[in-house]
Enzyme design. Sequence first.
Site, PDB file in Angstrom:
ATOM      1  N   SER A 206      63.939  85.140  82.644  1.00 31.01           N
ATOM      2  CA  SER A 206      62.859  85.906  83.259  1.00 31.01           C
ATOM      3  C   SER A 206      63.473  86.924  84.198  1.00 31.01           C
ATOM      4  O   SER A 206      64.457  86.636  84.881  1.00 31.01           O
ATOM      5  CB  SER A 206      61.944  84.961  84.042  1.00 31.01           C
ATOM      6  OG  SER A 206      61.217  85.697  85.013  1.00 31.01           O
TER       7      SER A 206
ATOM      8  N   LYS B 200      64.192  80.450  85.198  1.00 31.80           N
ATOM      9  CA  LYS B 200      63.500  80.307  83.912  1.00 31.80           C
ATOM     10  C   LYS B 200      64.430  80.435  82.712  1.00 31.80           C
ATOM     11  O   LYS B 200      65.323  81.272  82.692  1.00 31.80           O
ATOM     12  CB  LYS B 200      62.397  81.373  83.769  1.00 31.80           C
ATOM     13  CG  LYS B 200      61.227  81.188  84.690  1.00 31.80           C
ATOM     14  CD  LYS B 200      60.311  80.026  84.319  1.00 31.80           C
ATOM     15  CE  LYS B 200      59.448  80.323  83.117  1.00 31.80           C
ATOM     16  NZ  LYS B 200      58.376  81.254  83.375  1.00 31.80           N
TER      17      LYS B 200
ATOM     18  N   TYR C 206      43.571  98.300  36.721  1.00 29.87           N
ATOM     19  CA  TYR C 206      44.172  98.754  37.974  1.00 29.87           C
ATOM     20  C   TYR C 206      43.153  99.529  38.803  1.00 29.87           C
ATOM     21  O   TYR C 206      42.384 100.329  38.276  1.00 29.87           O
ATOM     22  CB  TYR C 206      45.383  99.653  37.682  1.00 29.87           C
ATOM     23  CG  TYR C 206      46.044 100.210  38.930  1.00 29.87           C
ATOM     24  CD1 TYR C 206      47.015  99.481  39.604  1.00 29.87           C
ATOM     25  CD2 TYR C 206      45.676 101.455  39.441  1.00 29.87           C
ATOM     26  CE1 TYR C 206      47.609  99.975  40.760  1.00 29.87           C
ATOM     27  CE2 TYR C 206      46.259 101.953  40.600  1.00 29.87           C
ATOM     28  CZ  TYR C 206      47.221 101.211  41.250  1.00 29.87           C
ATOM     29  OH  TYR C 206      47.796 101.704  42.390  1.00 29.87           O
TER      30      TYR C 206
ATOM     31  N   GLU D 163      58.200  80.568  70.528  1.00 27.05           N
ATOM     32  CA  GLU D 163      56.844  81.120  70.711  1.00 27.05           C
ATOM     33  C   GLU D 163      56.562  82.213  69.692  1.00 27.05           C
ATOM     34  O   GLU D 163      55.436  82.350  69.201  1.00 27.05           O
ATOM     35  CB  GLU D 163      56.692  81.663  72.136  1.00 27.05           C
ATOM     36  CG  GLU D 163      56.668  80.549  73.175  1.00 27.05           C
ATOM     37  CD  GLU D 163      56.695  81.107  74.580  1.00 27.05           C
ATOM     38  OE1 GLU D 163      55.722  80.894  75.312  1.00 27.05           O
ATOM     39  OE2 GLU D 163      57.677  81.762  74.970  1.00 27.05           O
TER      40      GLU D 163
ATOM     41  N   GLN E  60      47.346  99.340  45.653  1.00 27.06           N
ATOM     42  CA  GLN E  60      48.528  99.904  46.303  1.00 27.06           C
ATOM     43  C   GLN E  60      48.742  99.254  47.674  1.00 27.06           C
ATOM     44  O   GLN E  60      49.859  99.192  48.175  1.00 27.06           O
ATOM     45  CB  GLN E  60      48.340 101.418  46.454  1.00 27.06           C
ATOM     46  CG  GLN E  60      49.464 102.134  47.165  1.00 27.06           C
ATOM     47  CD  GLN E  60      49.375 103.634  46.920  1.00 27.06           C
ATOM     48  OE1 GLN E  60      49.690 104.085  45.826  1.00 27.06           O
ATOM     49  NE2 GLN E  60      48.933 104.389  47.908  1.00 27.06           N
TER      50      GLN E  60
ATOM     51  N   ASN F 202      63.233  80.665  78.839  1.00 29.35           N
ATOM     52  CA  ASN F 202      61.985  80.643  78.085  1.00 29.35           C
ATOM     53  C   ASN F 202      62.212  80.445  76.583  1.00 29.35           C
ATOM     54  O   ASN F 202      63.158  80.994  76.024  1.00 29.35           O
ATOM     55  CB  ASN F 202      61.215  81.948  78.311  1.00 29.35           C
ATOM     56  CG  ASN F 202      60.726  82.076  79.745  1.00 29.35           C
ATOM     57  OD1 ASN F 202      60.449  81.064  80.389  1.00 29.35           O
ATOM     58  ND2 ASN F 202      60.653  83.286  80.236  1.00 29.35           N
TER      59      ASN F 202
ATOM     60  N   LYS G  19      51.321  95.882  48.955  1.00 26.37           N
ATOM     61  CA  LYS G  19      52.712  95.717  49.375  1.00 26.37           C
ATOM     62  C   LYS G  19      52.927  95.488  50.864  1.00 26.37           C
ATOM     63  O   LYS G  19      53.687  94.575  51.236  1.00 26.37           O
ATOM     64  CB  LYS G  19      53.537  96.903  48.879  1.00 26.37           C
ATOM     65  CG  LYS G  19      53.783  96.813  47.387  1.00 26.37           C
ATOM     66  CD  LYS G  19      54.125  98.170  46.785  1.00 26.37           C
ATOM     67  CE  LYS G  19      53.452  98.375  45.466  1.00 26.37           C
ATOM     68  NZ  LYS G  19      52.022  98.788  45.590  1.00 26.37           N
TER      69      LYS G  19
ATOM     70  N   THR H 118      50.106  60.359  69.203  1.00 22.19           N
ATOM     71  CA  THR H 118      48.902  60.832  68.516  1.00 22.19           C
ATOM     72  C   THR H 118      48.022  61.396  69.624  1.00 22.19           C
ATOM     73  O   THR H 118      48.060  60.888  70.760  1.00 22.19           O
ATOM     74  CB  THR H 118      48.167  59.704  67.757  1.00 22.19           C
ATOM     75  OG1 THR H 118      47.816  58.691  68.698  1.00 22.19           O
ATOM     76  CG2 THR H 118      49.034  59.088  66.661  1.00 22.19           C
ATOM     77  N   HIS H 119      47.298  62.437  69.345  1.00 23.56           N
ATOM     78  CA  HIS H 119      46.529  63.157  70.368  1.00 23.56           C
ATOM     79  C   HIS H 119      47.438  63.645  71.499  1.00 23.56           C
ATOM     80  O   HIS H 119      46.970  63.844  72.620  1.00 23.56           O
ATOM     81  CB  HIS H 119      45.419  62.292  70.960  1.00 23.56           C
ATOM     82  CG  HIS H 119      44.613  61.534  69.950  1.00 23.56           C
ATOM     83  ND1 HIS H 119      43.442  62.008  69.411  1.00 23.56           N
ATOM     84  CD2 HIS H 119      44.852  60.340  69.334  1.00 23.56           C
ATOM     85  CE1 HIS H 119      42.966  61.126  68.540  1.00 23.56           C
ATOM     86  NE2 HIS H 119      43.816  60.113  68.458  1.00 23.56           N
TER      87      HIS H 119
ATOM     88  N   ASN I 152      51.227 101.957  36.284  1.00 22.39           N
ATOM     89  CA  ASN I 152      50.512 100.686  36.494  1.00 22.39           C
ATOM     90  C   ASN I 152      51.346  99.476  36.088  1.00 22.39           C
ATOM     91  O   ASN I 152      51.410  98.479  36.813  1.00 22.39           O
ATOM     92  CB  ASN I 152      49.183 100.696  35.734  1.00 22.39           C
ATOM     93  CG  ASN I 152      48.225 101.743  36.286  1.00 22.39           C
ATOM     94  OD1 ASN I 152      48.490 102.327  37.336  1.00 22.39           O
ATOM     95  ND2 ASN I 152      47.140 101.993  35.572  1.00 22.39           N
TER      96      ASN I 152
ATOM     97  N   SER J  60      52.216 106.147  49.101  1.00 20.88           N
ATOM     98  CA  SER J  60      52.718 104.796  49.359  1.00 20.88           C
ATOM     99  C   SER J  60      54.228 104.798  49.572  1.00 20.88           C
ATOM    100  O   SER J  60      54.810 103.755  49.859  1.00 20.88           O
ATOM    101  CB  SER J  60      52.342 103.854  48.213  1.00 20.88           C
ATOM    102  OG  SER J  60      52.806 104.334  46.973  1.00 20.88           O
TER     103      SER J  60
HETATM  104  N1  ARG Z   1      51.688 103.763  44.019  1.00 24.67           N
HETATM  105  C1  ARG Z   1      50.894 103.044  43.086  1.00 24.67           C
HETATM  106  C2  ARG Z   1      50.731 101.583  43.531  1.00 24.67           C
HETATM  107  O1  ARG Z   1      51.479 101.140  44.327  1.00 24.67           O
HETATM  108  C3  ARG Z   1      51.480 103.068  41.721  1.00 24.67           C
HETATM  109  C4  ARG Z   1      50.477 102.969  40.608  1.00 24.67           C
HETATM  110  C5  ARG Z   1      49.639 104.179  40.556  1.00 24.67           C
HETATM  111  N2  ARG Z   1      48.806 104.175  39.400  1.00 24.67           N
HETATM  112  C6  ARG Z   1      47.761 104.998  39.319  1.00 24.67           C
HETATM  113  N3  ARG Z   1      47.035 104.900  38.255  1.00 24.67           N
HETATM  114  N4  ARG Z   1      47.478 105.830  40.239  1.00 24.67           N
HETATM  115  O2  ARG Z   1      49.834 100.892  43.113  1.00 24.67           O
END
Ligand code: ARG
Length: 460
Positions: A274, A280, A314, A287, A319, A282, A322, A152-153, A107, A20
Site C-alpha cells: 500500500s 500492508k 451468416y 482479488e 462479427q 495485499n 471475437k 461449512t458456512h 463466411n 473488425s
Molecule cells: N469480418 C467478418 C466477420 O468477422 C467476416 C465475414 C464477413 N462476411 C460477410 N458476408 N460480410 O464475421
Amino acid sequence: MWGGRFANGPSAIMREINASIPFDKALWRQDIAASKAHVDMLAVQGIVTHDDAAQIAGGLDRVAAEYEADGVPENWDLEDIHMTTESRLAELIGPVAGRLHTARSRNDQVATDFRLWVRDAMDQAELGLKQLQVALVGRAGEHADSIMPGFTHLQTAQPVTLGHHLMAYYEMAGRDRSRFADARVRMNRSPLGAAALAGTGFPIDRFRTAEALGFDGPTDNSLDSVSDRDFALDYLMAAAQCSLHLSRLAEEFIIWASQPFGFVTLPDSLSTGSSIMPQKKNPDAAELVRGHSGRIVGCLTSLMITMKGLPLAYSKDMQDDKPPVFEAASLLALSIAAMTGMVAEARFRTERMRAAAELGYATATDLADWLVRQANIPFREAHHITGSAVKLAESRGVALDQLPLGDLQAIDARIDDRVYAALSVDASVASRASHGGTAPNEVRKRVAEARVALGLEETA
Ligand code: ARG
C-alpha cells in the site's frame, strides 16, 4: 472488394462500425494457414494452376513475414483480416492474388480461422490447468498431515487436512480440463468450403483442406458451418466455469491471508503493498482473479445474447463473436497462471491452521459419534449431549478435550475417559478414512493417483 455494385463508397460511420480489423487481426496466423491449405487444394483439384498456386502461397508467406515483423496494419477500408491479407497479397504478387478467393467466402473463411484460434485456446487452457494441478498435487503431498479447520458456512465444522482441501481444487481443475478437451473433440471439423452458405459448384476437396488444418474432417451442412459459433460458446462456457473455480480458490487465499486467519503468507511476487499503509501486503492478484471471473462470465453472456435468435446463415452480428472470446482467453490464461504461482509459492502457516482447528470445537461430531459407538446412544440424543458439552466448554473458553471428565460425566454419565482419544484433531482426521475422506492416508492415496494421472510418476 464489392465496389462493382455500388455508386458511392461507405460513410465514415459505416466504415467504422463495419471494421473488425482492430480485433480480428489476432487471427492472422490462422488466416494465412487456412488460405495456404485452400490454394494448395485448388491446385490439386485443377481449379487454379500449380504455378498460380505457388505464387499465391509464396506471397502469403511474405505477408506473414511482414505481419510477424511489423504487426498487421489497421486500415478500416479493408474491414477485416481476410481483406487486409488479400489486398496486401495483391500488392505483392499482382492480379493472380485474385484467384485465392475462388470457391470460398469470408463466411467460411472466418468460421475456419476462428475455429483454429479457439482450438488453440482450448489446448492452452488445458495445458495451463494441468500445470495448476501439478502445483496443487505438490503442495497437497507436502500437507497430507497438516490439520486445518474444515468449514461449512465459513464456520468451523470438522478438522480436515490442508492436503485434502487443496485436492478438492485438483478435482475441479480436472473437470475443467475435461470440459475443454470434450469441447475440442466436438468442434474439430472444418467449415472451409461451405463458401457463403450453400457450398460451391467448384470441384473442391473439403477432406483435403480439413486434414491439412488438423481437423478430423469437414462439417456436414454448409448452412450450419457458416452460422455455427457453438465452438466459441463451448469454449466460453468451459472458461466461465473454470473461472468460477479459480475465483473460489482465489477467495480462499484472500481469506487465509487476512490477519485474523493468518493461515497463509502470500508470495511477495504475487502481492502488492500500500502506498499509505506500510504494513500492508495485499492479495491483489487473487482479488483480480476473483474479479476477472466476473468479466469472463460476462463474455459468455455477451456471445450467448449475440447468437440468440439469429436466423440462418451468416449475419454480421456474428462479427462481434471475437472480442468476448479473445478477452476471456487472455483473462483466463492470466488467472490460471496467477493461481498456479500462488499455490506453488504460498507459505502455509500450518501451526496457525492447527490452532484454529483445535479452538473451534471442530471435533464435536467426533464426540457425538463416540457416544453412538461406545455408549450405543442414538445419534440425535448424542448430538444433544454434545451440544451441552460445547456450550460448557465455550462458557469456560476451553477446548472440548480440556473439559475434566467429571464435568463431561455430569452432562452424561455414560461418558468415560476413552473419549479423550476421540477428541483430538489428529484422531478426528485419521478416523475419516472413507473413500475420498480427509484421513492423511486417504489423501496420500489420492495424491499418488493424481501424480500418475499427471504423468509425474509411472505407478502409484
Ligand atoms: N469480418 C467478418 C466477420 O468477422 C467476416 C465475414 C464477413 N462476411 C460477410 N458476408 N460480410 O464475421
